[in-house]
Design a protein around this motif. Structure first.
Motif, mmCIF file in Angstrom:
data_model
loop_
_atom_site.group_PDB
_atom_site.id
_atom_site.type_symbol
_atom_site.label_atom_id
_atom_site.label_comp_id
_atom_site.label_asym_id
_atom_site.label_seq_id
_atom_site.Cartn_x
_atom_site.Cartn_y
_atom_site.Cartn_z
ATOM 1 N N LEU A 14 -3.480 0.766 28.198
ATOM 2 C CA LEU A 14 -2.203 1.432 27.957
ATOM 3 C C LEU A 14 -1.038 0.609 28.507
ATOM 4 C CD1 LEU A 14 -3.221 5.054 29.033
ATOM 5 C CD2 LEU A 14 -3.218 4.092 26.723
ATOM 6 N N GLN A 20 1.979 8.590 18.141
ATOM 7 C CA GLN A 20 2.150 7.845 19.385
ATOM 8 C C GLN A 20 1.462 8.622 20.492
ATOM 9 O OE1 GLN A 20 3.953 4.767 20.470
ATOM 10 N NE2 GLN A 20 2.484 5.345 22.065
ATOM 11 N N LEU A 21 0.385 8.052 21.057
ATOM 12 C CA LEU A 21 -0.320 8.679 22.173
ATOM 13 C C LEU A 21 0.330 8.271 23.491
ATOM 14 C CD1 LEU A 21 -4.142 8.438 21.347
ATOM 15 C CD2 LEU A 21 -2.760 10.502 21.569
ATOM 16 N N LEU A 25 -8.456 11.190 26.663
ATOM 17 C CA LEU A 25 -7.804 10.148 25.868
ATOM 18 C C LEU A 25 -8.771 9.562 24.842
ATOM 19 C CD1 LEU A 25 -5.395 8.235 25.326
ATOM 20 C CD2 LEU A 25 -6.295 6.762 27.149
ATOM 21 N N GLN A 79 -8.424 9.624 20.740
ATOM 22 C CA GLN A 79 -8.425 8.405 19.931
ATOM 23 C C GLN A 79 -9.490 8.462 18.841
ATOM 24 O OE1 GLN A 79 -8.895 5.734 23.260
ATOM 25 N NE2 GLN A 79 -6.750 5.112 23.222
ATOM 26 N N LEU A 91 -2.582 5.135 14.564
ATOM 27 C CA LEU A 91 -2.132 5.249 15.951
ATOM 28 C C LEU A 91 -1.342 4.024 16.376
ATOM 29 C CD1 LEU A 91 -5.372 6.611 17.683
ATOM 30 C CD2 LEU A 91 -3.567 7.895 16.520
ATOM 31 N N GLY A 108 -1.182 2.990 22.804
ATOM 32 C CA GLY A 108 -0.849 4.057 23.741
ATOM 33 C C GLY A 108 -0.087 3.549 24.948
ATOM 34 N N THR A 112 4.316 12.658 18.238
ATOM 35 C CA THR A 112 3.867 12.230 19.563
ATOM 36 C C THR A 112 2.864 13.235 20.099
ATOM 37 O OG1 THR A 112 5.670 13.407 20.700
ATOM 38 C CG2 THR A 112 6.050 11.092 20.114
#
Length: 299
Positions: free
Chosen positions: A120, A162-163, A182, A186, A196, A199, A222
């Motif tokens: 990330l 958007q993660l 998470l 995904q 995606l 992240g 988001t």
């Protein structure tokens, strides 16, 4: 301290000792004073974890058979019983422990390497430290200049989701359950054919920081995974906030929330599946939040 108070304290101490001795004898353990005391850590090795409370502590219940079932389906403070007009001593101590867990969770922080370990982009809000984050909520709703530039440099178009992971009011919840949740997100979003963006993790994050990130990245939606404000013994609980067509200052009524994501609550896979369903419905209708008509009694 008065003689009456002394007597009460003595009674409580003797009662606690009596119960501990009875529990040890019931488990086939010697109740000898010479026996070594167990280390603080509970059966599972967690710091200062209390023994599970009894099935119930209600004296002469009207429907006793229902109480074990009620207690089994919730960690809430139900069927607690009482001693006079007070909580029972063991229940009171468990509440004190739960309150301590909650305070620890609020002041906890995610390790510096956590974001990198999970692939990330590491960001930070305008808060300089945890104390400022707790005292000035608005500072946690906007990125600092360096983080804003980092997101803008990677901005693009065409991504569906958007993660975002934010520490929120329980960083320890992210440390304990963030990675599993998470990963579930995904997998579920990718399997659903949603595109995606890379992240990011936001330190000192409030929920609304997702608005700014969504605007900068131009994503259609988001999803921010954030540590919930903890209650008694719930410092490991996460929430997901889903916003379709993010914008600055987006009202919470335009967002959907999935809360209580943790081992004894909603499983990561279930939360991920619900997120996919909400996003698909949101993209189809072009709105999010209460306008989607989701919730109790709605179709």
């Amino acid at each position: 301290m008065s003689q009456q108070e002394d007597a009460m304290v003595q009674f409580l101490v003797e009662e606690v000792v009596r119960r501990i001795a009875a529990q040890r004898l019931g488990a086939g353990m010697a109740a000898s004073p010479a026996a070594a005391a167990p280390d603080c850590g509970g059966e599972e090795g967690h710091a200062c974890t209390a023994d599970p409370r009894p099935v119930h502590s209600v004296v002469d219940p009207a429907v006793e058979a229902q109480l074990p079932r009620l207690v089994a389906v919730t960690s809430s403070q139900v069927a607690m019983g009482r001693a006079g007009n007070r909580f029972r001593t063991d229940d009171y101590l468990r509440q004190r422990e739960g309150h301590a867990d909650a305070r620890d969770a609020v002041h906890s922080e995610v390790p510096a390497e956590w974001a990198t370990q999970h692939g990330l982009l590491s960001l930070q809000t305008q808060c300089q430290d945890r104390q400022e984050f707790l005292l000035f909520p608005n500072q946690g709703r906007r990125l600092n200049a360096a983080s804003r530039s980092a997101v803008a440099a990677q901005a693009g178009s065409g991504a569906d989701v958007q993660l975002i992971v934010g520490d929120g009011l329980s960083a320890s919840a992210i440390v304990q359950n963030g990675a599993a949740t998470l990963s579930a997100l995904q997998r579920a979003l990718t399997a659903a054919g949603l595109r995606l963006r890379p992240g990011c993790f936001v330190k000192f994050a409030r929920i609304a920081v997702a608005d700014e990130i969504g605007v900068l990245t131009k994503a259609r939606a988001t999803v921010i995974l954030v540590g919930e404000r903890p209650g008694l013994g719930t410092g490991d609980s996460l929430s997901l906030y889903i916003a379709v067509h993010p914008k600055m200052g987006q009202d919470n009524a335009e967002k959907n929330c999935i809360s209580n994501v943790r081992p004894i609550g909603i499983a990561p896979e279930e939360a991920a599946a619900q997120t996919v369903a909400i996003l698909k419905r949101g993209f189809e209708r072009g709105v999010g939040g209460v306008a989607l008509g989701l919730g109790w009694g709605r179709q």
